[in-house]
Each structure stands twice: as structure tokens, then as C-alpha cells.
Enzyme design. Sequence first.
Site, PDB file in Angstrom:
ATOM      1  N   SER A 142       0.855  -1.184   0.000  1.00 36.07           N
ATOM      2  CA  SER A 142       0.000   0.000   0.000  1.00 36.07           C
ATOM      3  C   SER A 142       0.891   1.235   0.000  1.00 36.07           C
ATOM      4  O   SER A 142       2.043   1.187   0.456  1.00 36.07           O
ATOM      5  CB  SER A 142      -0.897   0.021   1.243  1.00 36.07           C
ATOM      6  OG  SER A 142      -1.536   1.275   1.404  1.00 36.07           O
ATOM      7  N   TYR A 155      -1.272  -0.416  10.475  1.00 35.98           N
ATOM      8  CA  TYR A 155      -1.406  -0.661   9.044  1.00 35.98           C
ATOM      9  C   TYR A 155      -0.170  -0.187   8.288  1.00 35.98           C
ATOM     10  O   TYR A 155       0.344  -0.896   7.420  1.00 35.98           O
ATOM     11  CB  TYR A 155      -2.657   0.049   8.514  1.00 35.98           C
ATOM     12  CG  TYR A 155      -2.963  -0.256   7.062  1.00 35.98           C
ATOM     13  CD1 TYR A 155      -3.325  -1.543   6.657  1.00 35.98           C
ATOM     14  CD2 TYR A 155      -2.892   0.734   6.088  1.00 35.98           C
ATOM     15  CE1 TYR A 155      -3.608  -1.829   5.336  1.00 35.98           C
ATOM     16  CE2 TYR A 155      -3.175   0.463   4.757  1.00 35.98           C
ATOM     17  CZ  TYR A 155      -3.537  -0.822   4.392  1.00 35.98           C
ATOM     18  OH  TYR A 155      -3.811  -1.102   3.075  1.00 35.98           O
TER      19      TYR A 155
END
Length: 261
Positions: A142, A155
Site C-alpha cells: 500500500s 497498518y
Amino acid sequence: MEPGTRLVFITGASSGIGQALAARYIAAGWRVALVARRVADMRQWAMAQGWPATQWAVYEADVRQEATVAAAAQACLQSQGLPDVVVANAGISVGVDLSLAEDLAVLRDLMDTNVIGLAATFQPFIEPMKRRGHGILVGVASVAAIRGMPGHAGYCAAKAAVVQMCETLRGELRGHGIRVVTLAPGYIDTPMTRANTYPMPFLMKAEDFADQAFSAIEHGVRWRVIPWQMGVVTTLLRWMPRWLFDAIAGSQQHRKKQRRT
């Protein structure tokens, strides 16, 4: 290699990016091994597409449980053969507040899913690919891997670990004919992002992401940010002085969210 003989193994295939990638590979004439927790939903969706029964199979696994991933991999090897491409796509995005004791369990779930899950997905196929002399491993990271963002310590850390793990494997496996591709999606229109209440610049349809990801994987690129506009943003973020980044990040609202891809 003749069309219809190549095989791709995709985790997190029941929705979002994984589902779009599966459809893109089918359209290109590949066979697909679809790995998901929601097997019934996955089978129902695949049948609704009208795909030939010989072109796809579904395996149940939860990437947080390595034994289930290993079982799915073995079932794929036995029934469909050794994949040419393995896509470790399954992941979750969960906000973490490290001042809360209960969020340590959330952090653990993030790491188990995004990091250990990726390793468990790749592991069963590495030695067979070495013996064969070729293959592609794809880690879905990501743009959150680039810098730490308020509210998303877990995350950001997990996706940064994905990037570093893929980079390490790339060096280790280079001499064995195995390529390692790292994909870094920006904001992609999926069930995970549709619940977001904040602006999502350069939001991209999952199908468009799949087209670009398919091309990147086919060419064996080392690193690809999709869409390209987010690539420009990540380059700026990567080289931004820490004092400036800290000032900008510190002004952002602390957001907590919990979504599973």
C-alpha cells in the site's frame, strides 16, 4: 506457454482487488486458484460469471491461520498444479490507538493478516518454483507503507513490512528464476474504501487497478504504485524532510477505522 495452461493463485479473492484480479486473469485466458474465507460467496460469484469449470477452483483459508493456507496450497498443487504467479493479496486495514491496551490485540491481528499471511502464502510455493526454475511472487502492499500516518500505526507498519519482505525475497530468489513484484495501491474503489468518510484523491476503479497490476506482473516489475498519480505523491512523501512531514502529519485528525479486504 499455451493460453489456458498458466495458473495464478490469489488470496483475498472474494472481494475488491482480489476479485478484480481474478476476473482480469480469467479474461486473459489463465486458470485461477481463488483463496478466500467466504468460499460459498466466492463460488457463487465465480459461477455467475459463466467461467468454464475447468478454468477456476476455490479453496478455503484464513491467512491468519498458516495451517489453512498450507492446506489450500497443497490442494491447489494436487488439483491444478504449481502456479506461475502467486498473489498475496489478503489483508485488513484497521486503525490502531497505541495508548489503548486493547488495541495491542488489533495490532497483532494486523500483523498476522498482512505480514505473516503473506509469508504463509508464499512459503509453500518457493521451493517448488526453485526446482522448476521460474515463477512470480506478488505482494500487495500500500502507499501507506511509505510514511507513518496518524491513527494507522499498525497498518503503515504492516505494509512497510510487506515491502521489505518482498525486497528481501527478491534478492534471495533472483538466482533461481523467481521474480518478486511489489504492488502499492493508492485509493481503490472497493468495499473497504467505500466506508471512508474522508477525501480519497485519485480514487480508481478496481477493474482499472487490475488491468495495470496485470501488466506490471506480466512484465515482472519490482515495484509499482497504482495509480501513477499516487506514485508522484509517494515520491514526494518519501523525500520530504522529517520536520515538514511531522508538521503535516501532526495536523491530521486521528481516524480509527476497521475494514477487512
